[in-house]
Design a protein around this motif. Structure first.
Motif, short mmCIF file in Angstrom:
data_model
loop_
_atom_site.label_atom_id
_atom_site.label_comp_id
_atom_site.label_asym_id
_atom_site.label_seq_id
_atom_site.Cartn_x
_atom_site.Cartn_y
_atom_site.Cartn_z
N LEU A 196 36.57 39.50 31.97
CA LEU A 196 36.84 38.06 32.05
C LEU A 196 37.33 37.60 30.68
O LEU A 196 36.63 37.76 29.67
CB LEU A 196 35.58 37.30 32.46
CG LEU A 196 35.08 37.63 33.87
CD1 LEU A 196 33.87 38.53 33.79
CD2 LEU A 196 34.74 36.37 34.64
N THR A 197 38.51 37.00 30.63
CA THR A 197 39.12 36.64 29.36
C THR A 197 39.99 35.41 29.55
O THR A 197 39.96 34.75 30.59
CB THR A 197 39.92 37.83 28.81
OG1 THR A 197 40.36 37.54 27.49
CG2 THR A 197 41.11 38.15 29.69
N SER A 198 40.78 35.09 28.52
CA SER A 198 41.69 33.93 28.58
C SER A 198 42.80 34.16 27.56
O SER A 198 42.80 35.16 26.83
CB SER A 198 40.93 32.63 28.28
OG SER A 198 40.40 32.66 26.96
N SER A 199 43.74 33.24 27.48
CA SER A 199 44.81 33.34 26.49
C SER A 199 44.19 33.25 25.09
O SER A 199 43.20 32.54 24.90
CB SER A 199 45.82 32.20 26.68
OG SER A 199 46.63 32.45 27.80
N PRO A 200 44.77 33.95 24.09
CA PRO A 200 45.98 34.76 24.17
C PRO A 200 45.66 36.25 24.21
O PRO A 200 46.13 37.02 23.37
CB PRO A 200 46.69 34.39 22.87
CG PRO A 200 45.55 34.18 21.90
CD PRO A 200 44.35 33.75 22.70
N ASN A 201 44.86 36.67 25.17
CA ASN A 201 44.40 38.06 25.22
C ASN A 201 45.21 38.94 26.17
O ASN A 201 44.73 39.99 26.57
CB ASN A 201 42.92 38.09 25.67
CG ASN A 201 41.98 37.74 24.54
OD1 ASN A 201 42.42 37.34 23.47
ND2 ASN A 201 40.70 37.87 24.77
N GLU A 202 46.43 38.53 26.48
CA GLU A 202 47.21 39.29 27.46
C GLU A 202 47.42 40.75 27.03
O GLU A 202 47.55 41.64 27.88
CB GLU A 202 48.58 38.63 27.69
CG GLU A 202 48.55 37.40 28.56
CD GLU A 202 48.13 36.14 27.82
OE1 GLU A 202 47.87 35.13 28.48
OE2 GLU A 202 48.05 36.18 26.57
N GLU A 203 47.46 41.01 25.71
CA GLU A 203 47.80 42.36 25.26
C GLU A 203 46.59 43.15 24.78
O GLU A 203 46.75 44.23 24.21
CB GLU A 203 48.86 42.27 24.15
CG GLU A 203 50.16 41.68 24.65
CD GLU A 203 51.31 41.90 23.69
OE1 GLU A 203 51.33 42.93 23.00
OE2 GLU A 203 52.20 41.05 23.64
#
Length: 739
Positions: free
Chosen positions: A335-342
């Motif tokens: 479970l995460t959120s921006s800016p963790n796309e990479e």
């Protein structure tokens, strides 16, 4: 070393070998095999290991490998090149290696390679991966530099670092003459530091024609970004996408949070293989989602396997050690959120992505000097990056309608952030000869004026608007301008040992663990044991000193001690490291470090003076005696945060009338955080006059004005004679002379 290697393996020197060596037909088959085994690494001169060849096979399968020749040719022909491709194309790991080979081809005569990352953890992960692929030792040929940790050597030819670390390096090497190639990775995120780097590199490239600048983006760069460096569009190399899985859209009426958790449980019940990444919006949603999934996981049938929720907070991927391959029948749910796309580029087990399509951004309001929170749609590029995380056979669930209009580009942070620290840095660069930073998108004019005004109040600028001697010293510290000024003031007031602890504790993450509802009374009771009657800044010193005492006790388990007192062990370790770094900086620039005197009345007063020297713009007054604090600079009313010693309403600390605060979390809970009691007399003594007279009119300002008028009339009546050869002590003698 590289020259010696080329003499052994390169074709250029082939004709210089003896004739007997040229007759390859005369070599036996065994000799040929032995020669293959001895193929040498061009970077360290040692034979390649078998792992190198295994990894090389994997590297050649990456989409970026098809563009190697095009990239190398483009790099040789011009100063600038842009490479666009998602994280799983291999751009962040392979392009820097090819740049290192490019520099090696000219014997590093123009310098080495540096590759910036937005997040520290990604810099470390990539450096470790690339060192493995290049078959060299981490910390030697390949290294990394992140805040509070450096793993490099003099022979490092490829260095990964955070973008802000490279900016700090420019203070001593403004033209980046150590580097032949500067790679700006994740340029699409448009952070303040990345935009500043691009603005300065435009000027540096004009002064250094041999420099190469490479931009790596996960999304299609905007025309403005492409035209930034040369005025014409830069060459762009587009990498083939590995392909995303099936995409499903939905617009649930009961909200994205509940829909996302329901989808996770449905996926788990389906028994389809693959981990899940859920993109939510806020930190609270991430933590709550973890708690709910943990609870639901305990009630699932054993035959479904274990459901393991993992919280990966934005900018702090503390759970990344678990991001290996999946084991057994455990399904991980990140479970995460921006800016963790990479953050998940190396996780091959992801089969499902659930995307809320929203992000939380802090937007700075220069008029009230605080941030507001805005929840808004992510860009089209971000949605594509999220989809790419799922395997080609996986699925991405978008919790919004397909026809929803999304912005084309991510909004640059430079136009929405407090840029006071950035302006201080740019003023320092002017002294170094880089007089112009050509921003891709210029900062908000109101924000720029507010930043200059604040630096002027802090005496960081001279009458001509240039950096003063005070400002130059402030820029040496990896702190915000206000905290840097406080640390310098502590040198004047002989309380450096205490203030450096405060600075370190406030730079590190919060040392307080927020427990569950059941343990909250116990945690509050434990935290109250450290409370200091003068306020939260002093409480932080108490906690740090108790932590250091527990470290020195051979019979004490420090981690358990932190757990017992509901304190964050990792945060305290970081604070200790920051304190060491700040102390080393003070010694390097030869500033005095006082003997510890915490607890004495004089020391307490001096700490408050030092705090006010930097944070006089953050003072509030309780207007009704019930905890409604009127902030003098913006006329807002806020309350003290519950984690504060005053917010806990303990019998030890009553509510003070006047307070200095470290932070006003206006957008989240409208609370003052880290609060210390001051007197109006102390405020008047330390605040610059031109700041005081620019305060907006209010009852609180009238009170201060009356005190100031009364003091002036008293001083006029007394007019004590000046003592011959002695020091006349008056009301201004205690003022911070460094102002």
């Amino acid at each position: 070393m590289a020259q010696d290697v080329s003499s052994l393996t390169g074709e250029d020197n082939f004709e210089e070998k003896p004739a007997c060596c040229l007759d390859t037909e005369a070599l036996s088959q065994g000799d040929k095999e032995y020669d293959d085994i001895l193929e040498l690494n061009q970077f360290d001169g040692l034979p390649y290991s078998s792992r190198f060849y295994n990894l090389l096979k994997e590297r050649k399968e990456l989409p970026v490998w098809k563009a190697k020749c095009e990239f190398v040719d483009t790099l040789a022909e011009g100063q600038f090149v842009v490479v666009s491709g998602s994280a799983k194309t291999g751009r962040s790991s392979q392009i820097p290696q090819w740049c290192a080979e490019f520099c090696l081809s000219v014997q590093f005569q123009h310098g080495m390679v540096v590759c910036t990352q937005v997040h520290a953890q990604q810099a470390v992960d990539l450096a470790l991966r690339v060192a493995d692929e290049m078959d060299v030792n981490i910390g030697h040929e390949v290294g990394y530099s992140i805040p509070l940790e450096t793993c490099c050597a003099n022979d490092t030819v490829l260095r990964y670092c955070t973008d802000d670390m490279l900016l700090r390096e420019m203070m001593s090497d403004p033209l980046l003459e150590r580097y032949a190639v500067v790679i700006i990775d994740q340029a699409h995120q448009r952070t303040v530091a990345t935009d500043v780097l691009q603005g300065l590199l435009k000027d540096i490239a004009l002064q250094r024609p041999e420099l190469r600048v490479v931009l790596l983006t996960a999304t299609e760069p905007s025309p403005k970004q492409l035209a930034h460096f040369t005025g014409t569009a830069l060459p762009v190399i587009h990498l083939d996408s590995p392909g995303a899985g099936e995409v499903a859209y939905s617009s649930s009426g009961d909200g994205y949070f509940c829909s996302a958790l329901r989808l996770v449980l449905e996926i788990h019940h389906s028994k389809e293989e693959g981990d899940v990444v859920v993109f939510l919006v806020t930190t609270q949603e991430i933590d709550l989602g973890c708690d709910i999934l943990c609870h639901e996981g305990h009630n699932l049938p054993p035959d479904l396997g274990e459901l393991l929720p993992v919280a990966v907070h934005p900018g702090h991927p503390g759970n990344l050690p678990v991001l290996g391959e999946e084991t057994g029948r455990t399904r991980r749910v990140f479970l995460t959120s921006s800016p963790n796309e990479e953050f998940f580029w190396a996780v091959s087990s992801i089969g499902f992505v659930i995307d809320a399509g929203l992000e939380k951004r802090y937007v700075y309001n220069p008029r009230i000097r605080t941030n507001s929170v805005i929840i808004r749609p992510i860009s089209r590029g971000q949605t594509e990056s999220r989809r790419q995380l799922a395997s080609p056979t996986g699925r991405c669930f978008c919790l919004y309608p397909k026809e929803k209009q999304l912005p084309a580009q991510t909004q640059p942070h430079i136009v929405e952030s407090d840029i006071t620290s950035t302006v201080l840095f740019l003023k320092r660069m002017e002294i170094a000869g880089l007089g112009h930073c050509d921003f891709i998108d210029r900062p908000d004019p109101a924000g720029l004026m507010q930043a200059l005004e604040e630096l002027d109040y802090l005496a960081a600028l001279d009458n001509d608007g240039n950096l003063s001697e005070m400002g130059i010293i402030m820029s040496e510290f990896p702190l915000g301008p206000q905290m840097a000024k406080t640390l310098l003031a502590s040198c004047e007031f002989d309380c450096v040992s205490e203030v450096v602890i405060v600075a370190a504790m406030l730079t590190a993450p919060s040392c307080f663990l927020v427990p569950s509802v059941e343990l909250k009374p116990e945690a509050t009771h434990c935290h109250m044991k450290f409370q200091h009657p003068e306020g939260d800044h002093f409480t932080l010193i108490n906690i740090y000193k108790a932590f250091k005492h527990s470290q020195q006790d051979p019979y004490c388990n420090v981690e358990k001690w932190c757990q017992d007192f509901h304190l964050n062990h990792a945060a305290l370790l970081m604070a200790d490291t920051v304190r060491t770094e700040l102390t080393d900086t003070l010694k390097r620039i030869e500033l005095p470090i006082s003997v510890p005197a915490f607890g004495s009345r004089t020391n307490t007063l001096n700490i408050k003076r030092a705090l006010l020297a930097g944070f006089f713009m953050q003072v509030a007054r309780d207007v009704d005696g019930s905890g409604n604090y009127f902030i003098l600079t913006n006329k807002h009313v806020a309350q003290i945060h519950p984690l504060s010693g005053y917010g806990a309403k303990s019998p030890k600390l009553g509510l003070p009338e006047w307070v200095l605060f470290h932070e006003h979390s206006f957008s989240e809970d409208n609370c003052l955080r880290t609060v210390t009691h001051i007197t109006p007399e102390e405020f008047i003594q330390m605040a610059p006059q031109y700041f005081f007279y620019n305060l907006p009119s209010s009852e609180s300002k009238d009170i201060l004005q009356n005190i100031l008028t009364h003091r002036a009339s008293q001083h006029q009546e007394e007019k004590p004679p000046t003592t011959q050869g002695g020091h006349q002590e008056d009301h201004t003698s205690d003022r911070c002379v460094i102002q």
